[in-house]
Design a protein around this motif. Structure first.
Motif, PDB file in Angstrom:
ATOM      1  N   ILE A  45      33.779 -53.810 -29.665  1.00 22.53           N
ATOM      2  CA  ILE A  45      33.834 -55.269 -29.721  1.00 22.53           C
ATOM      3  C   ILE A  45      32.684 -55.807 -28.890  1.00 22.53           C
ATOM      4  N   SER A  70      34.226 -48.961 -36.016  1.00 19.53           N
ATOM      5  CA  SER A  70      34.573 -50.307 -36.458  1.00 19.53           C
ATOM      6  C   SER A  70      34.010 -51.298 -35.450  1.00 19.53           C
ATOM      7  N   LEU A  71      33.038 -52.086 -35.902  1.00 16.38           N
ATOM      8  CA  LEU A  71      32.385 -53.065 -35.032  1.00 16.38           C
ATOM      9  C   LEU A  71      32.928 -54.454 -35.315  1.00 16.38           C
ATOM     10  N   THR A  72      33.317 -55.130 -34.254  1.00 15.95           N
ATOM     11  CA  THR A  72      33.728 -56.533 -34.349  1.00 15.95           C
ATOM     12  C   THR A  72      32.833 -57.345 -33.438  1.00 15.95           C
ATOM     13  N   VAL A  73      32.173 -58.345 -34.008  1.00 12.31           N
ATOM     14  CA  VAL A  73      31.317 -59.238 -33.222  1.00 12.31           C
ATOM     15  C   VAL A  73      32.033 -60.570 -33.095  1.00 12.31           C
ATOM     16  N   ILE A  74      32.327 -60.925 -31.863  1.00 15.62           N
ATOM     17  CA  ILE A  74      33.096 -62.132 -31.585  1.00 15.62           C
ATOM     18  C   ILE A  74      32.147 -63.325 -31.482  1.00 15.62           C
ATOM     19  N   SER A  93      24.890 -54.005 -29.795  1.00 12.13           N
ATOM     20  CA  SER A  93      25.891 -53.019 -30.194  1.00 12.13           C
ATOM     21  C   SER A  93      25.217 -51.660 -30.225  1.00 12.13           C
ATOM     22  N   SER A 105      35.790 -47.655 -32.036  1.00  9.51           N
ATOM     23  CA  SER A 105      35.759 -49.093 -32.255  1.00  9.51           C
ATOM     24  C   SER A 105      34.949 -49.749 -31.154  1.00  9.51           C
ATOM     25  N   SER A 139      29.948 -57.536 -38.395  1.00 11.73           N
ATOM     26  CA  SER A 139      31.262 -56.914 -38.259  1.00 11.73           C
ATOM     27  C   SER A 139      31.540 -56.065 -39.491  1.00 11.73           C
ATOM     28  N   GLN A 191      30.175 -59.404 -28.038  1.00 14.32           N
ATOM     29  CA  GLN A 191      29.983 -60.842 -28.157  1.00 14.32           C
ATOM     30  C   GLN A 191      28.751 -61.143 -29.006  1.00 14.32           C
TER      31      GLN A 191
END
Lengths: 116, 114
Positions: free
Chosen positions: B12, B109-113, B19, B10, B85, B14
């Motif tokens: 995360i 699992s990529l999450t872009v805040i 990424s 995973s 994401s 910004q």
């Protein structure tokens, strides 16, 4: 649409029952793949059909799993005597004939199987 | 036996950041390395792919870097956006005369805040 279609989109079944999952590949695609994706996991290869050649069944996890492809097009994945560990999303993909320059796999939306 | 190893599990990042997802393989017979993007409830979709005869391929904000000697390849997403994401899978393929066989990584699992 011209994409890969799968049915049903969701299937809930009781433990011990048999289920059939269907895949309609893109017209003209001679290669067809089945994968299993468990929650939060990667893609687990199950079986691969290429034209009229014998399928590669090396990924089938047990003899309860089988698949066929009729007329080189539609494929059915059958799971007999389902178990709770069979719960997963089953993905189908197709690609163009071997020897072409396109190696791209086109995936269907998957069938979410839940065994209760 | 995992033919293709992927990391991290995973990530995360910004918004606006870079990424980076890495994959490694062992089989030198692999000759096609795609990356797939998967949104929840959807099947994976090809994002970008590379052959082993080039070291880098760029498409928009997405770049594959390929190191044949190290048997590693990575996906770089520049200027990451919340819409990026998703789960990303690397894969490797061997082209047999009868077709292709694909081996997938375990996914990131990529999450872009925002």
């Amino acid at each position: 649409g011209a994409g890969v279609s799968q049915s049903p989109s969701n299937k809930v079944t009781e433990k011990g029952k048999d289920v059939e999952l269907r895949c309609d590949p893109i017209s003209g695609h001679t290669a067809l793949y089945w994968y299993r994706q468990s929650l939060g996991q990667g893609l687990e290869f199950l079986i691969y059909f290429q034209g009229n050649s014998a399928p590669d069944k090396s990924g089938l996890p047990s003899d309860r799993f089988s698949a066929e492809r009729t007329g080189g097009s539609v494929s059915t994945l059958t799971i007999q005597r389902t178990q709770q560990e069979d719960s997963a999303v089953y993905l189908c993909a197709s690609s163009e004939p071997a020897g072409t320059n396109s190696y791209e796999q086109y995936f269907g939306p998957g069938t979410r199987l839940t065994v209760t | 036996q995992q033919q293709v190893k992927q990391s991290p599990q995973s990530l995360i990042v910004q918004k606006g950041g870079i990424s980076i997802i890495n994959c490694a393989y062992e089989n030198t017979a692999f000759d096609y390395f795609p990356w797939y993007q998967q949104f929840p409830g959807k099947g994976p979709a090809l994002l970008i792919a590379i052959r082993p005869d080039v070291s880098e391929k760029k498409e928009g904000r997405f770049t594959i870097s390929f190191n044949k000697s190290a048997k590693q390849f990575s996906l770089h997403i520049m200027d990451s956006q919340p819409g990026d994401s998703a789960t990303y899978f690397c894969a490797a393929s061997i082209v047999f005369y009868t077709g292709n066989q694909f081996y997938f990584g375990t996914g990131t699992s990529l999450t872009v805040i925002p």
